[in-house]
Design a protein around this motif. Structure first.
Motif, PDB file in Angstrom:
ATOM      1  N   THR A  15       0.830  -1.202   0.000  1.00  0.00           N
ATOM      2  CA  THR A  15       0.000   0.000   0.000  1.00  0.00           C
ATOM      3  C   THR A  15       0.867   1.256   0.000  1.00  0.00           C
ATOM      4  O   THR A  15       2.003   1.253   0.492  1.00  0.00           O
ATOM      5  CB  THR A  15      -0.924   0.044   1.235  1.00  0.00           C
ATOM      6  OG1 THR A  15      -0.114   0.058   2.416  1.00  0.00           O
ATOM      7  CG2 THR A  15      -1.858  -1.153   1.261  1.00  0.00           C
ATOM      8  N   PHE A  16       0.304   2.331  -0.567  1.00  0.00           N
ATOM      9  CA  PHE A  16       0.969   3.625  -0.586  1.00  0.00           C
ATOM     10  C   PHE A  16      -0.101   4.700  -0.629  1.00  0.00           C
ATOM     11  O   PHE A  16      -0.922   4.735  -1.536  1.00  0.00           O
ATOM     12  CB  PHE A  16       1.894   3.765  -1.808  1.00  0.00           C
ATOM     13  CG  PHE A  16       2.814   4.938  -1.703  1.00  0.00           C
ATOM     14  CD1 PHE A  16       4.068   4.796  -1.131  1.00  0.00           C
ATOM     15  CD2 PHE A  16       2.420   6.189  -2.124  1.00  0.00           C
ATOM     16  CE1 PHE A  16       4.914   5.895  -0.989  1.00  0.00           C
ATOM     17  CE2 PHE A  16       3.253   7.287  -1.999  1.00  0.00           C
ATOM     18  CZ  PHE A  16       4.505   7.134  -1.430  1.00  0.00           C
ATOM     19  N   ASP A  17      -0.099   5.607   0.369  1.00  0.00           N
ATOM     20  CA  ASP A  17      -1.065   6.697   0.455  1.00  0.00           C
ATOM     21  C   ASP A  17      -0.395   7.973  -0.057  1.00  0.00           C
ATOM     22  O   ASP A  17       0.295   8.672   0.680  1.00  0.00           O
ATOM     23  CB  ASP A  17      -1.520   6.856   1.908  1.00  0.00           C
ATOM     24  CG  ASP A  17      -2.569   7.933   2.108  1.00  0.00           C
ATOM     25  OD1 ASP A  17      -2.755   8.790   1.208  1.00  0.00           O
ATOM     26  OD2 ASP A  17      -3.194   7.949   3.183  1.00  0.00           O
ATOM     27  N   GLU A  19      -1.634  10.862  -0.952  1.00  0.00           N
ATOM     28  CA  GLU A  19      -2.110  12.120  -0.360  1.00  0.00           C
ATOM     29  C   GLU A  19      -1.385  12.413   0.959  1.00  0.00           C
ATOM     30  O   GLU A  19      -0.950  13.537   1.199  1.00  0.00           O
ATOM     31  CB  GLU A  19      -3.629  12.084  -0.162  1.00  0.00           C
ATOM     32  CG  GLU A  19      -4.396  12.074  -1.469  1.00  0.00           C
ATOM     33  CD  GLU A  19      -4.046  13.234  -2.388  1.00  0.00           C
ATOM     34  OE1 GLU A  19      -4.042  14.390  -1.933  1.00  0.00           O
ATOM     35  OE2 GLU A  19      -3.753  12.974  -3.576  1.00  0.00           O
ATOM     36  N   TYR A  20      -1.273  11.405   1.815  1.00  0.00           N
ATOM     37  CA  TYR A  20      -0.537  11.598   3.071  1.00  0.00           C
ATOM     38  C   TYR A  20       0.918  11.921   2.775  1.00  0.00           C
ATOM     39  O   TYR A  20       1.500  12.818   3.382  1.00  0.00           O
ATOM     40  CB  TYR A  20      -0.636  10.351   3.967  1.00  0.00           C
ATOM     41  CG  TYR A  20       0.060  10.531   5.297  1.00  0.00           C
ATOM     42  CD1 TYR A  20      -0.649  10.981   6.405  1.00  0.00           C
ATOM     43  CD2 TYR A  20       1.427  10.298   5.441  1.00  0.00           C
ATOM     44  CE1 TYR A  20      -0.018  11.176   7.622  1.00  0.00           C
ATOM     45  CE2 TYR A  20       2.073  10.489   6.651  1.00  0.00           C
ATOM     46  CZ  TYR A  20       1.341  10.936   7.733  1.00  0.00           C
ATOM     47  OH  TYR A  20       1.977  11.151   8.939  1.00  0.00           O
ATOM     48  N   TYR A  21       1.496  11.189   1.841  1.00  0.00           N
ATOM     49  CA  TYR A  21       2.902  11.368   1.498  1.00  0.00           C
ATOM     50  C   TYR A  21       3.189  12.803   1.053  1.00  0.00           C
ATOM     51  O   TYR A  21       4.093  13.452   1.574  1.00  0.00           O
ATOM     52  CB  TYR A  21       3.270  10.384   0.391  1.00  0.00           C
ATOM     53  CG  TYR A  21       4.724  10.346   0.010  1.00  0.00           C
ATOM     54  CD1 TYR A  21       5.698   9.940   0.911  1.00  0.00           C
ATOM     55  CD2 TYR A  21       5.135  10.685  -1.276  1.00  0.00           C
ATOM     56  CE1 TYR A  21       7.034   9.873   0.555  1.00  0.00           C
ATOM     57  CE2 TYR A  21       6.464  10.616  -1.652  1.00  0.00           C
ATOM     58  CZ  TYR A  21       7.407  10.216  -0.727  1.00  0.00           C
ATOM     59  OH  TYR A  21       8.732  10.156  -1.088  1.00  0.00           O
ATOM     60  N   LYS A  42       4.724  10.827  -8.909  1.00  0.00           N
ATOM     61  CA  LYS A  42       3.698   9.778  -8.920  1.00  0.00           C
ATOM     62  C   LYS A  42       3.944   8.955 -10.178  1.00  0.00           C
ATOM     63  O   LYS A  42       3.941   9.510 -11.288  1.00  0.00           O
ATOM     64  CB  LYS A  42       2.302  10.385  -8.964  1.00  0.00           C
ATOM     65  CG  LYS A  42       1.200   9.354  -9.097  1.00  0.00           C
ATOM     66  CD  LYS A  42      -0.160  10.025  -9.250  1.00  0.00           C
ATOM     67  CE  LYS A  42      -1.234   8.990  -9.502  1.00  0.00           C
ATOM     68  NZ  LYS A  42      -2.538   9.630  -9.735  1.00  0.00           N
ATOM     69  N   ASN A  86       2.651   5.452   8.363  1.00  0.00           N
ATOM     70  CA  ASN A  86       1.444   6.229   8.097  1.00  0.00           C
ATOM     71  C   ASN A  86       1.083   6.320   6.619  1.00  0.00           C
ATOM     72  O   ASN A  86      -0.014   6.761   6.290  1.00  0.00           O
ATOM     73  CB  ASN A  86       1.584   7.642   8.674  1.00  0.00           C
ATOM     74  CG  ASN A  86       1.657   7.624  10.176  1.00  0.00           C
ATOM     75  OD1 ASN A  86       0.844   6.984  10.833  1.00  0.00           O
ATOM     76  ND2 ASN A  86       2.644   8.292  10.734  1.00  0.00           N
ATOM     77  N   TYR A  87       2.000   5.941   5.721  1.00  0.00           N
ATOM     78  CA  TYR A  87       1.677   6.060   4.302  1.00  0.00           C
ATOM     79  C   TYR A  87       2.052   4.858   3.435  1.00  0.00           C
ATOM     80  O   TYR A  87       1.587   4.764   2.301  1.00  0.00           O
ATOM     81  CB  TYR A  87       2.260   7.343   3.699  1.00  0.00           C
ATOM     82  CG  TYR A  87       3.770   7.406   3.660  1.00  0.00           C
ATOM     83  CD1 TYR A  87       4.489   6.901   2.578  1.00  0.00           C
ATOM     84  CD2 TYR A  87       4.480   7.990   4.701  1.00  0.00           C
ATOM     85  CE1 TYR A  87       5.864   6.964   2.545  1.00  0.00           C
ATOM     86  CE2 TYR A  87       5.861   8.060   4.666  1.00  0.00           C
ATOM     87  CZ  TYR A  87       6.542   7.552   3.585  1.00  0.00           C
ATOM     88  OH  TYR A  87       7.909   7.629   3.555  1.00  0.00           O
ATOM     89  N   THR A  88       2.882   3.925   3.926  1.00  0.00           N
ATOM     90  CA  THR A  88       3.246   2.826   3.035  1.00  0.00           C
ATOM     91  C   THR A  88       3.680   1.567   3.779  1.00  0.00           C
ATOM     92  O   THR A  88       4.114   1.635   4.931  1.00  0.00           O
ATOM     93  CB  THR A  88       4.376   3.242   2.069  1.00  0.00           C
ATOM     94  OG1 THR A  88       4.503   2.252   1.045  1.00  0.00           O
ATOM     95  CG2 THR A  88       5.702   3.431   2.782  1.00  0.00           C
TER      96      THR A  88
END
Length: 100
Positions: A15-17, A19-21, A42, A86-88
């Motif tokens: 997973t990879f977020d 927006e948070y990143y 991206k 928190n992001y990946t």
């Protein structure tokens, strides 16, 4: 000029977020590391038309010197690594380059 590239390989089940990143992690990294500038990527596709991107995302930090990079990451690297949960779930690939 020194560039630190941090690349997140596209891996099934990971997973990879983004927006948070880009909105939380990278501004924190910019504040703590004090680079000349930074960029966020991206992944869209590979080199051939229609091929999947080898990386879901990445970033590039630019520093005046290797010493500045090392000094800032020795102080703040642990904080930034701790924020990764928190992001990946992807283990990034890092490369330090000299801009020639």
């Amino acid at each position: 000029m020194i560039r630190l590239s941090v690349l997140y390989p596209a891996k099934e089940g990971q997973t990879f977020d983004l927006e948070y990143y880009k909105n939380t992690h990278m501004p924190l990294a910019g504040k703590l590391l004090e680079p000349v500038r930074y960029e966020v990527d991206k992944g869209l596709s590979g080199g051939a038309p229609g091929s999947p991107a080898p990386f879901v995302a990445g970033c590039h930090f630019y520093f005046e010197s290797l010493e500045h990079y090392r000094a800032r990451t020795s102080v703040h690297g642990a904080t930034l690594r701790a924020d990764m949960v928190n992001y990946t779930t992807i283990e990034p690939i890092l490369q330090i380059s000299e801009i020639v």
